[in-house]
Scaffold this motif. Structure first.
Motif, mmCIF file in Angstrom:
data_model
loop_
_atom_site.group_PDB
_atom_site.id
_atom_site.type_symbol
_atom_site.label_atom_id
_atom_site.label_comp_id
_atom_site.label_asym_id
_atom_site.label_seq_id
_atom_site.Cartn_x
_atom_site.Cartn_y
_atom_site.Cartn_z
ATOM 1 N N GLY A 12 0.807 -1.216 0.000
ATOM 2 C CA GLY A 12 0.000 0.000 0.000
ATOM 3 C C GLY A 12 0.840 1.264 0.000
ATOM 4 N N GLN A 13 0.180 2.359 -0.254
ATOM 5 C CA GLN A 13 0.832 3.664 -0.316
ATOM 6 C C GLN A 13 0.179 4.581 0.709
ATOM 7 O OE1 GLN A 13 3.285 4.113 -2.534
ATOM 8 N NE2 GLN A 13 3.724 6.293 -2.367
ATOM 9 N N LEU A 14 0.964 5.121 1.625
ATOM 10 C CA LEU A 14 0.425 5.997 2.649
ATOM 11 C C LEU A 14 0.331 7.430 2.130
ATOM 12 C CD1 LEU A 14 2.442 4.791 5.769
ATOM 13 C CD2 LEU A 14 0.052 4.272 5.221
ATOM 14 N N PRO A 15 -0.676 8.184 2.584
ATOM 15 C CA PRO A 15 -0.695 9.606 2.255
ATOM 16 C C PRO A 15 0.469 10.317 2.944
ATOM 17 C CG PRO A 15 -2.418 9.070 3.839
ATOM 18 C CD PRO A 15 -1.819 7.773 3.415
ATOM 19 N N THR A 16 0.894 11.426 2.400
ATOM 20 C CA THR A 16 1.990 12.201 2.976
ATOM 21 C C THR A 16 1.429 13.320 3.842
ATOM 22 O OG1 THR A 16 3.417 11.752 1.079
ATOM 23 C CG2 THR A 16 4.002 13.627 2.461
ATOM 24 N N ALA A 17 1.740 13.277 5.126
ATOM 25 C CA ALA A 17 1.306 14.333 6.039
ATOM 26 C C ALA A 17 2.182 15.558 5.829
ATOM 27 C CB ALA A 17 1.403 13.858 7.480
ATOM 28 N N VAL A 18 1.558 16.715 5.672
ATOM 29 C CA VAL A 18 2.331 17.936 5.411
ATOM 30 C C VAL A 18 2.075 19.041 6.431
ATOM 31 C CG1 VAL A 18 2.492 17.483 2.936
ATOM 32 C CG2 VAL A 18 0.577 18.863 3.818
ATOM 33 N N ALA A 19 0.984 18.936 7.203
ATOM 34 C CA ALA A 19 0.665 20.015 8.142
ATOM 35 C C ALA A 19 -0.199 19.490 9.268
ATOM 36 C CB ALA A 19 -0.054 21.162 7.416
ATOM 37 N N GLY A 20 -0.140 20.206 10.386
ATOM 38 C CA GLY A 20 -1.006 19.926 11.514
ATOM 39 C C GLY A 20 -1.824 21.153 11.851
ATOM 40 N N ASP A 21 -3.061 20.928 12.245
ATOM 41 C CA ASP A 21 -3.952 22.033 12.580
ATOM 42 C C ASP A 21 -4.838 21.596 13.737
ATOM 43 O OD1 ASP A 21 -5.548 24.273 12.672
ATOM 44 O OD2 ASP A 21 -6.724 23.738 10.899
ATOM 45 N N GLY A 22 -4.399 21.874 14.967
ATOM 46 C CA GLY A 22 -5.167 21.456 16.127
ATOM 47 C C GLY A 22 -5.324 19.959 16.175
ATOM 48 N N CYS A 23 -6.555 19.474 16.174
ATOM 49 C CA CYS A 23 -6.828 18.032 16.239
ATOM 50 C C CYS A 23 -6.734 17.347 14.878
ATOM 51 C CB CYS A 23 -8.221 17.793 16.826
ATOM 52 S SG CYS A 23 -8.355 18.231 18.573
ATOM 53 N N TYR A 24 -6.321 18.058 13.856
ATOM 54 C CA TYR A 24 -6.313 17.508 12.501
ATOM 55 C C TYR A 24 -4.895 17.391 11.938
ATOM 56 C CZ TYR A 24 -11.288 18.598 12.674
ATOM 57 O OH TYR A 24 -12.609 18.664 13.050
ATOM 58 N N ILE A 25 -4.707 16.401 11.089
ATOM 59 C CA ILE A 25 -3.522 16.279 10.249
ATOM 60 C C ILE A 25 -3.973 16.485 8.807
ATOM 61 C CG2 ILE A 25 -1.774 14.678 9.363
ATOM 62 C CD1 ILE A 25 -1.565 13.471 12.106
ATOM 63 N N VAL A 26 -3.169 17.225 8.054
ATOM 64 C CA VAL A 26 -3.500 17.543 6.667
ATOM 65 C C VAL A 26 -2.493 16.848 5.758
ATOM 66 C CG1 VAL A 26 -3.916 19.400 5.000
ATOM 67 C CG2 VAL A 26 -4.309 19.800 7.460
ATOM 68 N N ASP A 27 -2.994 16.182 4.708
ATOM 69 C CA ASP A 27 -2.072 15.497 3.799
ATOM 70 C C ASP A 27 -1.743 16.372 2.583
ATOM 71 O OD1 ASP A 27 -4.087 15.185 1.850
ATOM 72 O OD2 ASP A 27 -4.413 13.062 2.275
ATOM 73 N N ALA A 28 -0.886 15.827 1.708
ATOM 74 C CA ALA A 28 -0.390 16.604 0.564
ATOM 75 C C ALA A 28 -1.485 16.979 -0.419
ATOM 76 C CB ALA A 28 0.709 15.813 -0.149
ATOM 77 N N ASP A 29 -2.610 16.274 -0.361
ATOM 78 C CA ASP A 29 -3.739 16.596 -1.237
ATOM 79 C C ASP A 29 -4.719 17.574 -0.581
ATOM 80 O OD1 ASP A 29 -2.809 14.897 -3.267
ATOM 81 O OD2 ASP A 29 -3.754 13.153 -2.313
ATOM 82 N N GLY A 30 -4.377 18.033 0.620
ATOM 83 C CA GLY A 30 -5.249 18.968 1.328
ATOM 84 C C GLY A 30 -6.341 18.299 2.135
ATOM 85 N N ARG A 31 -6.338 16.973 2.200
ATOM 86 C CA ARG A 31 -7.351 16.241 2.961
ATOM 87 C C ARG A 31 -7.074 16.347 4.449
ATOM 88 N NH1 ARG A 31 -9.099 10.488 3.094
ATOM 89 N NH2 ARG A 31 -11.261 10.835 3.573
#
Length: 442
Positions: A12-31
């Protein structure tokens, strides 16, 4: 994109985490993904805490690293003082490390050296519990009772005795009171000490609230006090592993506070650094430290990055946040709300057998039949399906299999950041419910 990382899985391929925002993690696609488990009960302050980030910048400008064979540092000294001031009675020294496995490994080695220093070299045996998890180094893995993690490395593991966990949902008899069950479960320790020979046992190791392997299972009232009495009677050290359940996760800085027990050693990590730096610690009693000081004067152990100033600075900032923002009270309040939301949504679900935990440390055990408590067929891999469906829904949670015996059983562990808001409690519950339904329908 193909790369050269050797990850946890080759599939499998994991999404790439690029940012954190409080209780959220944001991936390279903005998800955006709501972090409902703090990774693995790590990110107690979320992923963008300004205070911790500022403390790290400040420390980096002063000093990044100094080897503890030559220097101590102000952040490390301050952290040790603060932890001892807050710790259970008798705890007086802190050995700073880089994570939970290192802390447990150090605890086992320190227990052995302690008995050598006081002239009891025959004591070398460790007793722990089935369905526990204490880390992935060979010593910690041997102490743990996670059958799935141990299996392929069994020939490399030292011999450790494992007694039953304190697992009320599965093990308390219908006609048995909670007190009677707790005493019966604790008495297994005494029976095992006597079987091995009391003079051969050096330590009993347990999680006050069992994390990854059982899914937020707390000891019943009175159990750990009985354990403490048994250890004292036979001269056995009590080591409590609070790597996952400690540092505020249950609503107390040390989980064992709720049980009214003071151990000889405590291991902590995860929430200590909140994910901002890798850090763990072994807290030990003055009695143990003084025995080393009066004897060899040297603990025959150590790691390059122990007592790292950057890691200690992060941990101090985490404690500043917990204390200064009254987050322990918030964990209890938000934990009650999460428990209520889970019970309202899943409490009568035909395939939810138990909802349990303390504070913001909650577990849901899934069953094929609520009446018989029969687990699902392991071949179904329900926990893996739930994880995949949760990620697809934008939720990070921590499902595991083998809840009963390392093979059968499925549960989901939840350990969201202490800063979780009411709306995010509802979001977590909604997304988890959706993931469970979709996984069951698959």
């Amino acid at each position: 994109m193909a790369g050269h990382i050797f990850g946890r899985s080759t599939r499998g391929q994991l999404p790439t985490a690029v940012a954190g925002d409080g209780c959220y993690i944001v991936d390279a696609d903005g998800r955006r993904y709501l972090d409902g488990s703090g990774g693995a009960a790590v990110s107690c302050l979320g992923h963008s805490d300004a205070g911790v980030r500022a403390a790290l910048h400040d420390q980096l400008d002063r000093l990044a690293f100094a080897h503890t064979g030559f220097f101590t540092s102000e952040p490390a000294e301050r952290l040790a003082d603060r932890l001892c001031a807050a710790a259970p009675e008798g705890i007086d020294r802190v050995y700073l490390l880089s994570g939970g496995s290192e802390a447990v490994e150090a605890a086992i080695k320190l227990a052995r050296q302690y008995f050598l220093e006081i002239g009891q070299p025959q004591r070398h045996r460790v007793i722990a519990r089935r369905q526990s998890y204490h880390g992935n180094t060979l010593g910690a893995l041997a102490a743990g009772g996670n059958a799935w993690r141990r299996a392929q490395f069994a020939p490399l593991l030292v011999d450790v005795s494992h007694i039953a966990p304190c697992y009320e949902y599965r093990d308390r008899l219908e006609a048995e009171s909670v007190d009677a069950y707790g005493q019966r479960a604790a008495d297994e320790l005494e029976a095992e000490i006597l079987r091995l020979g009391p003079d051969s046992v050096m330590a009993f190791l347990a999680e006050p609230v069992v994390g990854a392997t059982l899914g937020a299972v707390p000891a019943v009232p009175g159990y750990l006090r009985r354990i403490r009495e048994i250890c004292d009677r036979h001269g056995v050290l009590l080591i409590l592993d609070e790597v996952m359940c400690g540092m505020g996760r249950t609503g107390h800085l040390f989980a064992c506070e709720e049980d009214g027990v003071a151990p000889d050693m405590i291991t902590i990590a995860k929430g200590l650094g909140a994910g901002y730096q890798p850090i763990g610690a072994l807290l030990t009693s003055a009695t143990i430290y003084d025995a080393i000081a009066a004897g060899s004067g040297f603990f025959q152990h150590g790691h390059t990055y122990m007592g790292h100033p950057m890691a200690a600075a992060a941990a101090n900032a985490v404690l500043d946040a917990i204390e200064g923002r009254d987050l322990l009270a918030r964990v209890r309040t938000q934990g009650d709300k999460l428990d209520a939301a889970l019970r309202a949504r899943l409490g009568q679900h035909p395939h939810v057998g138990d909802i349990r935990g303390r504070g913001l440390f909650r577990g849901i055990e899934l069953v094929a039949d609520r009446e018989t408590r029969a687990p699902f067929d392991p071949a179904r891999k329900l926990h893996a399906r739930i994880k995949a469906e949760a990620v697809a829904a934008g939720l990070i949670c921590y499902p595991m299999g083998g809840t009963l015996d390392g093979v059968r059983g499925d549960h989901v562990l939840l350990a969201p950041p202490f800063i979780i808001e009411d709306a995010q409690v509802e979001e977590l519950t909604d997304k988890l419910s959706t993931a469970i339904e979709r996984a069951l329908a698959a």
